[in-house]
Design an enzyme around this catalytic site. Structure first.
Site, mmCIF file in Angstrom:
data_model
loop_
_atom_site.group_PDB
_atom_site.id
_atom_site.type_symbol
_atom_site.label_atom_id
_atom_site.label_comp_id
_atom_site.label_asym_id
_atom_site.label_seq_id
_atom_site.Cartn_x
_atom_site.Cartn_y
_atom_site.Cartn_z
ATOM 1 N N CYS A 126 -31.446 -1.957 39.709
ATOM 2 C CA CYS A 126 -29.972 -1.953 39.682
ATOM 3 C C CYS A 126 -29.451 -2.049 38.253
ATOM 4 O O CYS A 126 -28.473 -1.387 37.907
ATOM 5 C CB CYS A 126 -29.407 -3.145 40.462
ATOM 6 S SG CYS A 126 -30.270 -3.519 41.990
ATOM 7 N N ASP A 127 -30.046 -2.881 37.420
ATOM 8 C CA ASP A 127 -29.436 -3.223 36.129
ATOM 9 C C ASP A 127 -30.196 -2.735 34.899
ATOM 10 O O ASP A 127 -29.687 -2.837 33.783
ATOM 11 C CB ASP A 127 -29.293 -4.761 36.020
ATOM 12 C CG ASP A 127 -28.432 -5.315 37.141
ATOM 13 O OD1 ASP A 127 -27.512 -4.593 37.566
ATOM 14 O OD2 ASP A 127 -28.670 -6.446 37.590
ATOM 15 N N CYS A 167 -32.742 -7.673 39.697
ATOM 16 C CA CYS A 167 -33.011 -6.312 40.179
ATOM 17 C C CYS A 167 -33.073 -5.330 39.016
ATOM 18 O O CYS A 167 -32.036 -4.901 38.500
ATOM 19 C CB CYS A 167 -31.940 -5.902 41.184
ATOM 20 S SG CYS A 167 -32.137 -4.219 41.777
#
Ligand code: NAP
Length: 316
Positions: free
Chosen positions: A140-141, A137
Site C-alpha cells: 500500500c505505502d 503494508c
C-alpha cells in the site's frame, strides 16, 4: 426477502482465501451462502504484491487479483457477499446468528474465516505516527518512499519478503531484528542477503519512533553491545507477526492462549455447526494453500451437517 430475513445454509465470516474457497465449494453444492467481509476480498493476501508459492501460477499472481478471482468464482456459483463489520455472534441454539453493523444474519452453519491482522510493536511514537511514516503494508505505502531510507522491523518471512519488495522504491532498506538468527525460511534469507539495498541490523530492538508531523528517526538498542543510538529514517514498516481476529467470539467457542480457534481435522470447533478455517485457526502452517484446503474441508463437512439438520426439520 431481505438478507436479514433469510436463513442461510452457511454464513461465512471473512472473504479471504479460506472463506471464499468455502463459499465456492458450498455454493457449488447448492447451499445458500452469505460471506460477510469488512474490507477487500482476499483478506491479508490482498496486501501482498505477488503470490509466488501458490501452485499453478509459475509467474506468480498479484494478491488483489487473486482475491478478486476467488470472489468472482464464489459469486458465479451463487454465493452472496455483504460488506459489514462483525460485532458479536450467538451460537448456543440450533440456528447461528451473526450480529453486524448491517444487522443480524442467520445460518444453519457458521464458518469463522476471519484471519489475522498485523501485530503492533507498541513502542512510543508508533500510534501517533501511524500513516505518517509508520506503516504495516509495503504494497500500500511502498510507492511513497522513492529513493528514501526505510526501516523494516521483524525477522520472519513477511519482514524479508516485504523488505525486498520495498527495495523497488527505496534507496536503502534496513531490516532490524531482535535476535541474531532470522526466523524466515532459508530461501528468503539468501535472497535478502544478496540484495545490495538491504542491510540487516541484528540483535537490535526499536525503542522509540520520533518525529513531529512525520517519522524522522528511530531509537535503536543493540542488546549484545548494550548500545543505544538514534538513526535518521524516512519510514518504518512493521512485520512483527500476526494477531487472530477473534475478539467478536467472546467466550462462545474454544480458542488457545493466543486467541486462535481450536478445531479438529474436519474444521469443527467446540460448538456443533460452527467451523473455522484458515489463518484464524490454531495450525502449524499459515499459507494460502493451507487456507483454501481448510475452506474446502469446512464446506463439505458443513454440507453434511446441513443435510442432517434438514432431515431432522422434515421429521418435526
Ligand atoms: P512471524 O513468522 O511470526 O515473524 C514475526 C517476526 O517478528 C519474528 O522474527 C519475531 O521475532 C518478530 N517479533 C515479534 N514480536 C516482536 C517484538 N515485540 N519486537 C520485535 N520483533 C518482534 O510473522 P510473519 O513474518 O508475519 O509471518 C506470519 C506467517 O505467514 C508465517 O507462518 C509465515 O511463514 C507466513 N508467511 C509466508 C510467506 C511466504 O510463504 N512467502 C510470506 C509471508 C508470511 P522472533 O523471531 O525473535 O520471534
Amino acid at each position: 426477502m431481505t438478507r436479514q430475513d433469510k436463513l442461510y445454509d452457511m454464513l461465512i465470516i471473512g472473504g479471504g482465501p479460506a472463506g471464499l474457497t468455502a463459499a465456492i465449494y458450498a455454493a457449488r453444492a447448492t447451499m445458500s451462502v452469505l460471506v460477510i467481509e469488512s474490507a477487500l476480498s482476499g483478506g491479508q493476501i490482498a496486501t501482498t504484491e505477488s503470490l509466488e508459492n501458490y501452485p499453478g501460477f509459475p509467474d506468480g499472481i498479484g494478491g488483489i487479483e487473486f482475491g478478486q478471482l476467488l470472489e468472482a468464482q464464489a459469486r458465479n456459483f451463487g454465493a452472496e457477499m455483504v460488506l459489514a463489520n462483525v460485532e458479536s455472534m450467538s451460537v448456543d441454539g440450533g440456528i447461528k446468528e451473526v450480529h453486524t453493523t448491517e444487522g443480524t444474519f442467520r445460518g444453519r452453519t457458521l464458518l469463522i474465516a476471519s484471519g489475522t491482522r498485523s501485530r503492533t510493536l507498541d513502542v512510543p511514537g508508533e500510534e501517533e505516527l501511524k500513516g505518517k511514516g509508520v506503516s504495516y503494508c509495503a504494497t500500500c505505502d511502498g510507492f511513497f518512499y522513492q529513493d528514501r531510507e526505510i526501516l523494516v522491523v521483524g525477522g520472519g518471512d513477511s519482514a524479508l519478503e516485504e523488505g525486498m519488495y520495498l527495495t523497488k522504491f527505496a534507496a536503502k532498506v534496513y531490516i532490524v531484528h531482535r535476535r541474531d538468527q532470522l526466523r524466515a525460511v532459508n530461501l528468503l534469507q539468501e535472497k535478502a542477503k544478496a540484495n545490495p539495498k538491504i542491510e540487516f541490523i541484528l540483535e537490535t530492538e526499536v525503542k522509540e519512533i520520533k518525529g513531529t508531523d512525520r517519522v524522522e528517526s528511530v531509537v535503536l538498542h543493540h542488546k549484545g553491545q548494550n548500545k543505544t543510538w538514534e538513526m535518521p529514517i524516512d519510514g518504518i514498516f512493521m512485520y512483527v507477526g500476526l494477531i487472530p481476529n477473534t475478539e467478536f467470539l467472546a467466550d462462545s467457542i474454544e480458542v488457545d492462549a493466543y486467541g486462535y480457534v481450536l478445531t479438529n481435522e474436519e474444521m469443527e470447533t467446540s460448538v456443533p455447526g460452527v467451523f473455522a478455517a484458515g489463518d484464524v485457526r490454531q495450525k502449524s502452517l499459515r499459507q494460502v494453500v493451507t487456507a483454501v484446503a481448510d475452506g474446502a474441508i469446512a464446506a463439505v463437512r458443513a454440507g453434511q451437517y446441513v443435510d442432517e439438520m434438514k432431515e431432522k426439520e422434515a421429521k418435526q
